[in-house]
Motif scaffolding. Structure first.
Motif, short mmCIF file in Angstrom:
data_model
loop_
_atom_site.label_atom_id
_atom_site.label_comp_id
_atom_site.label_asym_id
_atom_site.label_seq_id
_atom_site.Cartn_x
_atom_site.Cartn_y
_atom_site.Cartn_z
N ALA A 13 -7.61 -79.54 -43.23
CA ALA A 13 -6.44 -80.66 -44.10
C ALA A 13 -5.19 -80.74 -43.54
O ALA A 13 -4.63 -81.91 -43.44
CB ALA A 13 -6.13 -79.87 -45.54
N LEU A 14 -4.68 -79.77 -42.85
CA LEU A 14 -3.30 -79.62 -42.21
C LEU A 14 -3.47 -80.72 -40.91
O LEU A 14 -2.61 -81.66 -40.72
CB LEU A 14 -2.94 -78.49 -41.61
N PHE A 15 -4.47 -80.68 -40.17
CA PHE A 15 -4.69 -81.48 -39.03
C PHE A 15 -4.84 -83.04 -39.32
O PHE A 15 -4.57 -83.92 -38.90
CB PHE A 15 -5.44 -81.01 -37.93
N GLN A 16 -5.63 -83.00 -40.54
CA GLN A 16 -6.01 -84.20 -40.99
C GLN A 16 -4.63 -85.07 -41.44
O GLN A 16 -4.13 -86.28 -41.31
CB GLN A 16 -6.90 -84.40 -42.01
N GLY A 17 -3.57 -84.18 -42.14
CA GLY A 17 -2.49 -84.84 -42.57
C GLY A 17 -1.67 -85.14 -41.33
O GLY A 17 -0.88 -85.90 -41.16
N GLN B 237 -2.36 -88.64 -40.00
CA GLN B 237 -2.15 -89.36 -40.74
C GLN B 237 -0.45 -89.64 -40.98
O GLN B 237 0.18 -90.10 -41.83
CB GLN B 237 -2.67 -89.25 -42.13
N ASP B 238 0.19 -88.78 -40.21
CA ASP B 238 1.59 -88.73 -40.11
C ASP B 238 2.19 -88.27 -41.49
O ASP B 238 3.30 -88.85 -42.13
CB ASP B 238 2.07 -90.05 -39.91
N GLU B 239 1.40 -87.42 -42.21
CA GLU B 239 2.04 -86.62 -43.32
C GLU B 239 3.34 -85.93 -42.82
O GLU B 239 2.92 -84.94 -42.19
CB GLU B 239 0.89 -85.95 -43.88
N PRO B 240 4.48 -86.23 -43.33
CA PRO B 240 5.89 -85.52 -42.87
C PRO B 240 5.61 -83.95 -42.91
O PRO B 240 6.03 -83.35 -41.85
CB PRO B 240 6.64 -85.85 -43.93
N ARG B 241 5.18 -83.15 -43.84
CA ARG B 241 5.25 -81.69 -44.02
C ARG B 241 4.24 -81.29 -42.91
O ARG B 241 4.59 -80.21 -42.23
CB ARG B 241 4.87 -81.31 -45.55
N SER B 242 2.84 -81.87 -42.79
CA SER B 242 2.06 -81.18 -41.79
C SER B 242 2.46 -81.85 -40.53
O SER B 242 2.36 -80.98 -39.43
CB SER B 242 0.74 -82.23 -41.92
N VAL B 243 3.07 -82.88 -40.14
CA VAL B 243 3.84 -83.04 -38.67
C VAL B 243 4.62 -82.15 -38.31
O VAL B 243 4.82 -81.59 -37.36
CB VAL B 243 4.37 -84.67 -38.85
#
Length: 375
Positions: free
Chosen positions: A279-283, A286-292
């Motif tokens: 889920a983290l690397f999927q985020g 998708q440029d999800e701020p917290r994951s990035v």
């Protein structure tokens, strides 16, 4: 000349002849003699011995000479003349791999079995039976251990997953197996696997960094073609790297606990389990701020560690392995650029080509290397 010196000279000559045949096959006896500047009678005697032991085979007649002379019999290396068995001990069972002398896998199986000595022995016998390989053709057996291992004495110094401390592992296994037995740390084994059949094939200087999902991190150093073990077999403990900011926060390394650097680049620094890691690397994709933010922080710390090791050791390559490495392809370009920026000493950073099999293949390579005098 003393008998011992004469035997050593014979072994050196035998190794040279075999390596020449192995690397330049098909090749005739005459060409082997020419390449090594040996007499033809010396080469013929050695080749006859190697053929008798089935390490060398005659592959047929070569092409005729320009002068139309008699065609020479050509020789080749026979990788099926002997086999190695690698056993990786894991918390949830065993991974057994049987290979020929060239590292070609004959059988590989993961078994849900205990790690007591009798069970391990019975599993090895079962795997050999499935592969239709006789124990007589097994040259050596190697064990890949997830913990601190004294490879010279065959002692498992500390393997927390099994609750083992100072276990004379090799001596115990020799009660069941009448074969040369060796044991080494799993990260060291993975590095040797990469050098044998992976991304570090035949390299003399490289670093292997393993980043586990639920476990910690470790590294292995190969310098001048040999593993660097260290006084206490703890060379490459990248987990204990430390920076000024850590000291200022009174964050120091304590035996038996996760290392300061390990807390920054282990799988647990990213996610608690594999589904959360996905889920983290999927985020991230998708440029999800917290994951990035999380992934970029991880990449920065990892790059710092790699750059420091590169500056210290000048490796030709750094290979990233372990479960987390499978997620790092999207970051590889960024990590390479960061390392290049942090140190002027150039190296290539790559992801492991052989993944989870690296350790069990590497311990076979290690066992073969220790048994070179068997030929």
């Amino acid at each position: 000349m003393r008998k011992g010196n004469l035997e050593l000279l014979k072994k050196i000559n035998r190794d040279l002849v075999l390596e020449t045949i192995r690397s330049q096959q098909p090749i005739s006896r005459a060409k082997v003699a020419q390449r090594l500047n040996f007499s033809r009678s010396t080469v013929s005697s050695i080749v006859d011995e190697l053929i008798a032991k089935k390490f060398v085979i005659e592959t047929g007649l070569g092409s005729s000479t320009k002068e139309g002379g008699r065609r020479a019999i050509e020789l080749g290396f026979n990788p099926k003349s002997g086999f190695g068995v690698g056993v990786e001990l894991m918390a949830n069972g065993l991974l057994i791999c049987i290979t020929d002398l060239d590292g070609n896998i004959v059988l590989k199986e993961r078994l849900d079995a205990g790690n007591d000595f009798k069970t391990i022995y019975e599993c090895i016998l079962g795997s050999l039976d499935k592969a239709s390989i006789s124990m007589d053709t097994v040259i050596a057996i190697g064990f890949c251990i997830p913990g601190l291992t004294n490879s010279k004495k065959g002692i498992i110094v500390d393997a927390p997953e099994f609750g083992w401390k100072d276990v004379p592992f090799v001596d115990e296994m020799k009660k069941y197996l009448d074969k040369p037995i060796y044991a080494n740390n799993d990260v060291n084994c993975a590095a040797l696997g990469e050098r044998w059949v992976g991304g570090a094939k035949d390299l003399e200087d490289f670093i292997y960094i393993s980043i586990g999902l639920g476990s910690g991190v470790g590294s292995a150093i190969v310098a001048n073609g040999s593993l660097v073990h260290g006084k206490d077999f703890m060379a490459g403990e990248i987990a204990y790297l430390i920076q000024e900011e850590d000291v200022s926060r009174n964050q120091v390394n304590v035996a038996g606990q996760f290392g300061v650097f390990e807390k920054k680049i282990s799988g647990k620094s990213l996610a608690e389990n594999e589904s959360l890691m996905q889920a983290l690397f999927q985020g991230y994709a998708q440029d999800e701020p917290r994951s990035v933010q999380t992934v970029n922080r991880f990449a920065t710390h990892l790059s710092i560690g790699i750059a420091n090791m590169v500056s210290l050791l000048n490796p030709e390559k750094v290979i990233l392995g372990g479960e987390v490495a499978g997620y790092l392809n999207p970051l590889l370009g960024e990590i390479q650029s960061s390392v290049d920026r942090m140190t002027p000493i150039r190296t290539a950073v790559e992801i492991s080509q052989i993944g989870a099999e690296a350790g069990v293949l590497g311990v076979v390579a290690y066992a073969f290397d220790q048994e070179q005098n068997v030929i």
